[in-house]
Design a protein around this motif. Structure first.
Motif, PDB file in Angstrom:
ATOM      1  N   LYS A 130      27.970  65.426  71.408  1.00 39.41           N
ATOM      2  CA  LYS A 130      29.185  66.008  70.849  1.00 39.41           C
ATOM      3  C   LYS A 130      30.371  65.707  71.766  1.00 39.41           C
ATOM      4  O   LYS A 130      30.302  65.937  72.975  1.00 39.41           O
ATOM      5  CB  LYS A 130      29.023  67.513  70.674  1.00 39.41           C
ATOM      6  CG  LYS A 130      27.968  67.902  69.647  1.00 39.41           C
ATOM      7  CD  LYS A 130      27.882  69.398  69.480  1.00 39.41           C
ATOM      8  CE  LYS A 130      26.829  69.774  68.447  1.00 39.41           C
ATOM      9  NZ  LYS A 130      26.719  71.260  68.283  1.00 39.41           N
ATOM     10  N   ILE A 131      31.432  65.180  71.164  1.00 35.00           N
ATOM     11  CA  ILE A 131      32.640  64.810  71.901  1.00 35.00           C
ATOM     12  C   ILE A 131      33.842  65.429  71.193  1.00 35.00           C
ATOM     13  O   ILE A 131      34.002  65.269  69.977  1.00 35.00           O
ATOM     14  CB  ILE A 131      32.801  63.279  71.973  1.00 35.00           C
ATOM     15  CG1 ILE A 131      31.552  62.641  72.619  1.00 35.00           C
ATOM     16  CG2 ILE A 131      34.052  62.900  72.753  1.00 35.00           C
ATOM     17  CD1 ILE A 131      31.503  61.141  72.502  1.00 35.00           C
ATOM     18  N   SER A 132      34.665  66.126  71.931  1.00 36.11           N
ATOM     19  CA  SER A 132      35.842  66.755  71.339  1.00 36.11           C
ATOM     20  C   SER A 132      36.913  65.710  71.047  1.00 36.11           C
ATOM     21  O   SER A 132      36.842  64.571  71.513  1.00 36.11           O
ATOM     22  CB  SER A 132      36.400  67.828  72.275  1.00 36.11           C
ATOM     23  OG  SER A 132      36.959  67.217  73.425  1.00 36.11           O
ATOM     24  N   LYS A 133      37.930  66.121  70.302  1.00 39.37           N
ATOM     25  CA  LYS A 133      39.000  65.204  69.929  1.00 39.37           C
ATOM     26  C   LYS A 133      39.793  64.696  71.125  1.00 39.37           C
ATOM     27  O   LYS A 133      40.385  63.613  71.071  1.00 39.37           O
ATOM     28  CB  LYS A 133      39.936  65.890  68.929  1.00 39.37           C
ATOM     29  CG  LYS A 133      39.298  66.141  67.572  1.00 39.37           C
ATOM     30  CD  LYS A 133      40.290  66.789  66.620  1.00 39.37           C
ATOM     31  CE  LYS A 133      39.666  67.032  65.247  1.00 39.37           C
ATOM     32  NZ  LYS A 133      40.625  67.677  64.313  1.00 39.37           N
ATOM     33  N   ASN A 134      39.801  65.501  72.204  1.00 41.41           N
ATOM     34  CA  ASN A 134      40.555  65.074  73.386  1.00 41.41           C
ATOM     35  C   ASN A 134      39.688  64.351  74.416  1.00 41.41           C
ATOM     36  O   ASN A 134      40.043  64.235  75.581  1.00 41.41           O
ATOM     37  CB  ASN A 134      41.253  66.272  74.032  1.00 41.41           C
ATOM     38  CG  ASN A 134      40.280  67.382  74.419  1.00 41.41           C
ATOM     39  OD1 ASN A 134      39.111  67.351  74.028  1.00 41.41           O
ATOM     40  ND2 ASN A 134      40.756  68.350  75.174  1.00 41.41           N
ATOM     41  N   GLY A 135      38.528  63.859  73.975  1.00 40.02           N
ATOM     42  CA  GLY A 135      37.710  63.009  74.823  1.00 40.02           C
ATOM     43  C   GLY A 135      36.814  63.719  75.809  1.00 40.02           C
ATOM     44  O   GLY A 135      36.390  63.119  76.804  1.00 40.02           O
ATOM     45  N   VAL A 136      36.463  64.968  75.520  1.00 41.93           N
ATOM     46  CA  VAL A 136      35.570  65.723  76.402  1.00 41.93           C
ATOM     47  C   VAL A 136      34.154  65.704  75.827  1.00 41.93           C
ATOM     48  O   VAL A 136      33.936  66.108  74.666  1.00 41.93           O
ATOM     49  CB  VAL A 136      36.049  67.179  76.587  1.00 41.93           C
ATOM     50  CG1 VAL A 136      35.075  67.944  77.481  1.00 41.93           C
ATOM     51  CG2 VAL A 136      37.450  67.205  77.172  1.00 41.93           C
ATOM     52  N   LEU A 137      33.201  65.242  76.636  1.00 41.24           N
ATOM     53  CA  LEU A 137      31.799  65.262  76.226  1.00 41.24           C
ATOM     54  C   LEU A 137      31.277  66.676  76.448  1.00 41.24           C
ATOM     55  O   LEU A 137      31.232  67.169  77.572  1.00 41.24           O
ATOM     56  CB  LEU A 137      30.996  64.257  77.050  1.00 41.24           C
ATOM     57  CG  LEU A 137      29.490  64.192  76.801  1.00 41.24           C
ATOM     58  CD1 LEU A 137      29.192  63.766  75.376  1.00 41.24           C
ATOM     59  CD2 LEU A 137      28.838  63.237  77.780  1.00 41.24           C
ATOM     60  N   THR A 138      30.898  67.347  75.373  1.00 39.14           N
ATOM     61  CA  THR A 138      30.523  68.756  75.471  1.00 39.14           C
ATOM     62  C   THR A 138      29.020  69.010  75.478  1.00 39.14           C
ATOM     63  O   THR A 138      28.569  70.003  76.047  1.00 39.14           O
ATOM     64  CB  THR A 138      31.150  69.555  74.312  1.00 39.14           C
ATOM     65  OG1 THR A 138      30.705  69.010  73.061  1.00 39.14           O
ATOM     66  CG2 THR A 138      32.678  69.489  74.386  1.00 39.14           C
ATOM     67  N   SER A 139      28.230  68.122  74.876  1.00 38.92           N
ATOM     68  CA  SER A 139      26.774  68.333  74.897  1.00 38.92           C
ATOM     69  C   SER A 139      26.023  67.041  74.610  1.00 38.92           C
ATOM     70  O   SER A 139      26.494  66.170  73.884  1.00 38.92           O
ATOM     71  CB  SER A 139      26.361  69.407  73.879  1.00 38.92           C
ATOM     72  OG  SER A 139      26.570  68.958  72.562  1.00 38.92           O
ATOM     73  N   VAL A 140      24.843  66.968  75.197  1.00 39.38           N
ATOM     74  CA  VAL A 140      23.944  65.818  75.035  1.00 39.38           C
ATOM     75  C   VAL A 140      22.532  66.376  74.894  1.00 39.38           C
ATOM     76  O   VAL A 140      22.185  67.375  75.542  1.00 39.38           O
ATOM     77  CB  VAL A 140      24.010  64.886  76.264  1.00 39.38           C
ATOM     78  CG1 VAL A 140      22.996  63.764  76.153  1.00 39.38           C
ATOM     79  CG2 VAL A 140      25.404  64.304  76.430  1.00 39.38           C
TER      80      VAL A 140
END
Length: 260
Positions: A2-12
């Motif tokens: 999961k990657i947010s719209k501002n380019g932050v990887l939030t979960s793998v």
């Protein structure tokens, strides 16, 4: 993944690992959220990690204690590896660092006992304990750009046999404990560019050290940090009993080194 719209990887999670064992963070990711890799800590299978150039800084502790991590490849564009970034990755055996990296933080690869070889980019400082207890590391080439090697940078690298300084290097400051307890190191040849040797810790645990070469007392400031930064000329007490101490004059560098 999961990657947010501002380019932050939030979960793998494990489903993001390919059949050939690779976890590829896509280009465009600029930051990794704390805890994004938590689901992988309990997995027993090994995997390789590919980091994109858009991730300019690997933050502190981003991959700390990730025991399933076996290989890391960073793309050109990564500029900084944070403190403790890969500490205690016990099965990490291969790390590819791009030329764009200009800073590697303290403890960044500490306690990674499976790393046998690593190529350093053009750093100016090797921070404290960066490679502490990397017990399988066999050789390190110090880039010409390095001016300062700080305390315990390679302490406890039991298999380290070669430390090579670039001929055109610019080393100015060295803390002697940078190579403390490197049991397999046979010689240490400090380049003539050095100005100050900080006597914090010792090389007494370097049981195989036969030769320690550095500039003559008139060409080098030796500071005993345990005695209120007292200047000293005789450093034999900081070496193993059977180590030959060679002091050479900088002016004699081109035609050979003179012993005191």
């Amino acid at each position: 993944m999961k990657i947010s719209k501002n380019g932050v990887l939030t979960s793998v999670d494990a489903m993001d690992i390919t059949e050939d064992g690779k976890l590829i963070i896509p280009e465009g990711v600029e930051k990794i959220e704390k805890g994004a890799f938590d689901s992988l800590f309990i997995k027993s299978f090994m995997f390789e990690l590919e980091i994109p150039g858009s991730l300019k800084k690997i933050e502190d502790q981003d991959f700390c204690e990730m025991s399933a991590l076996e290989k890391v490849t960073m793309a050109e564009g990564v500029e900084e590896i944070g403190n403790l970034a890969f500490t205690c990755c016990f099965n990490l055996r291969e790390v590819n660092i791009p030329s764009t990296v200009k800073k590697i933080g303290t403890y960044a690869f500490a306690e990674c006992p499976s790393i046998e070889e690593i190529s350093l980019p053009e750093l100016s400082v090797i921070e404290p304990r960066t490679f502490l207890n990397c017990s399988s590391l066999k050789r390190i080439d110090i880039p010409a750009s390095v001016e300062y090697i700080d305390r315990e940078a390679f302490k406890g690298c039991d298999d380290l046999k070669e430390v090579n300084f670039a001929e055109n290097g610019n080393l100015k400051f060295l803390v002697i404990s940078a190579f403390e307890d490197c049991e397999s190191l046979k010689e240490l040849d400090v380049p003539p560019t050095i100005d100050t040797l900080f006597l914090l810790g010792s090389l007494e645990g370097c049981k195989s050290l036969k030769s320690f070469r550095l500039p003559a007392p008139e060409n080098l400031l030796c500071v005993n940090c345990t005695m209120g930064e007292k200047k000293v000329s005789d450093i034999s007490a900081f070496l193993p009993e059977n180590t030959e101490l060679v002091r050479y004059k900088k002016s004699a560098e081109a035609g050979g080194r003179n012993k005191n």
